[in-house]
Design a protein around this motif. Sequence first.
Motif, PDB file in Angstrom:
ATOM      1  N   TYR A 152       0.848  -1.192   0.000  1.00 26.41           N
ATOM      2  CA  TYR A 152       0.000   0.000   0.000  1.00 26.41           C
ATOM      3  C   TYR A 152       0.886   1.246   0.000  1.00 26.41           C
ATOM      4  O   TYR A 152       2.095   1.149   0.178  1.00 26.41           O
ATOM      5  CB  TYR A 152      -0.931  -0.028   1.211  1.00 26.41           C
ATOM      6  N   PHE A 153       0.262   2.416  -0.189  1.00 24.85           N
ATOM      7  CA  PHE A 153       1.023   3.659  -0.315  1.00 24.85           C
ATOM      8  C   PHE A 153       0.808   4.553   0.902  1.00 24.85           C
ATOM      9  O   PHE A 153      -0.325   4.698   1.378  1.00 24.85           O
ATOM     10  CB  PHE A 153       0.581   4.399  -1.586  1.00 24.85           C
ATOM     11  N   GLU A 154       1.882   5.156   1.364  1.00 26.79           N
ATOM     12  CA  GLU A 154       1.827   6.060   2.511  1.00 26.79           C
ATOM     13  C   GLU A 154       0.749   7.123   2.308  1.00 26.79           C
ATOM     14  O   GLU A 154       0.635   7.708   1.236  1.00 26.79           O
ATOM     15  CB  GLU A 154       3.189   6.762   2.690  1.00 26.79           C
ATOM     16  N   GLY A 155      -0.013   7.346   3.364  1.00 23.53           N
ATOM     17  CA  GLY A 155      -0.973   8.442   3.357  1.00 23.53           C
ATOM     18  C   GLY A 155      -2.318   8.118   2.756  1.00 23.53           C
ATOM     19  O   GLY A 155      -3.170   8.999   2.650  1.00 23.53           O
ATOM     20  N   ASP A 156      -2.572   6.869   2.405  1.00 17.61           N
ATOM     21  CA  ASP A 156      -3.837   6.506   1.758  1.00 17.61           C
ATOM     22  C   ASP A 156      -4.902   6.236   2.830  1.00 17.61           C
ATOM     23  O   ASP A 156      -4.787   5.269   3.587  1.00 17.61           O
ATOM     24  CB  ASP A 156      -3.628   5.254   0.899  1.00 17.61           C
ATOM     25  N   PRO A 157      -5.935   7.075   2.906  1.00 16.10           N
ATOM     26  CA  PRO A 157      -6.950   6.882   3.957  1.00 16.10           C
ATOM     27  C   PRO A 157      -7.777   5.608   3.759  1.00 16.10           C
ATOM     28  O   PRO A 157      -8.485   5.182   4.680  1.00 16.10           O
ATOM     29  CB  PRO A 157      -7.817   8.138   3.847  1.00 16.10           C
ATOM     30  N   LEU A 158      -7.697   5.005   2.588  1.00 14.55           N
ATOM     31  CA  LEU A 158      -8.504   3.803   2.347  1.00 14.55           C
ATOM     32  C   LEU A 158      -7.917   2.565   3.026  1.00 14.55           C
ATOM     33  O   LEU A 158      -8.622   1.572   3.206  1.00 14.55           O
ATOM     34  CB  LEU A 158      -8.640   3.549   0.846  1.00 14.55           C
TER      35      LEU A 158
END
Lengths: 179, 234
Positions: free
Chosen positions: B175-181
């Motif tokens: 996953y990617f840093e900062g993704d609220p999902l």
Amino acid sequence: MTQRESPSQTAGPYVHIGLMPNHAGLPGLYDGDLGAGPIMAEGQPVTLRGRILDGEGASVTDAVLEVWQADGTGTPGIWARRSTDGPDGDWVLDTVRPGPMRFDGGWMAPHIALWIVARGINLGLQTRIYFPEDDHSADAVLAQVPPGRRRTLMAVPDADGYRFDIHLQGPDETVFLNI
Amino acid sequence: MTLRPRDMSGHPPAIAPAYRSSRLRGPTQAPIAIPATPTETTGPVFGHGVLGPLDGDLIRNFAAPGQMAIGQRTIVHGRVTDEAGRAVPNTLVEVWQANAGGRYRHAKEGYLAPLDPNFGGCGRVMTDDQGRYRFETVKPGAYPWPNGGNDWRPAHIHFSVFGSGFGQRLITQMYFEGDPLVARCPIAQSIPAGGAERLVAPLDWEETVPMDARAYRFDIILRGPLATPFEATP
């Protein structure tokens, strides 16, 4: 230095794109799909087939299955990859019958290791196929399996080889291994 | 090498009810612990020769000549090590993902977002002798998926890693840093005790290429050896 294994995540429904793109309809990326070629190894040819069944008996048609086994001399080295995305979900493996393998001062009965991933499977499932005719009395792995469940690891002879159906749940739930 | 027993508490349970597909596909009985035998401590070996020149360039490996995939140019790199902290060299890493709009190039995929004619969504690389890998891609889009409610997958890349033994085989997702999902995803949150954080790749500013691509770092840890009294401590 000790660190923890990365958490597993499901392979999802589109695993074929990543692991067998030619089969998944993405031609031109790779020359061929890894693990899809014919198995050339020393040993007696044998055909295995089967399907993966969910808790309601439905065939799991979006799985990828990997095989790792010894050749006829008992030397591990045969790897193959199969999908179950045909119409009926059958996988087919034309391979050689593995020989017994040395382990811990004894012998393991001939076996084929399987690793199964799919949508809804959170950690790749490891299991083994054994052959019913062999002597399993000294097998260190089967010894860990309750006798009443060992039959779930036995291939069933059929017209052109053996059948091995994998039951993810239910009264015939296949034994999966924590290696 | 014999493998350390797997710590199942770091993985999602076989049945994670909030992830609907696992309800009928997750085994109900605990896996049976067995000793690691040669079948588990050996595994397939792939040479660097299996790789084509563009296998690690998802921006161009499916594109028409002179064309590129649409999306945010992204470098993903990291190291594959084992639980003992040792590099896992020369091992195959396979990746697959949706395009920048969140659409997979798969026959059974029907999301509204269009296919990108220049993006396949599949690549592979080998780790070097230090266990390092690197590939270039476009950042995948988030997408909705059928799970019984309003469910969205965070942007993610699927990873398949071999290691040196069949017992180390692992599939996971980055996953990617900062993704609220990530916090709302039943699949990511199926990992116990907030373990999804371990799969979130931070932005790697040092590796970002100015005027070209941002970089994310994703390290992967495979199962390691059972320590023996004879093992040297580095």
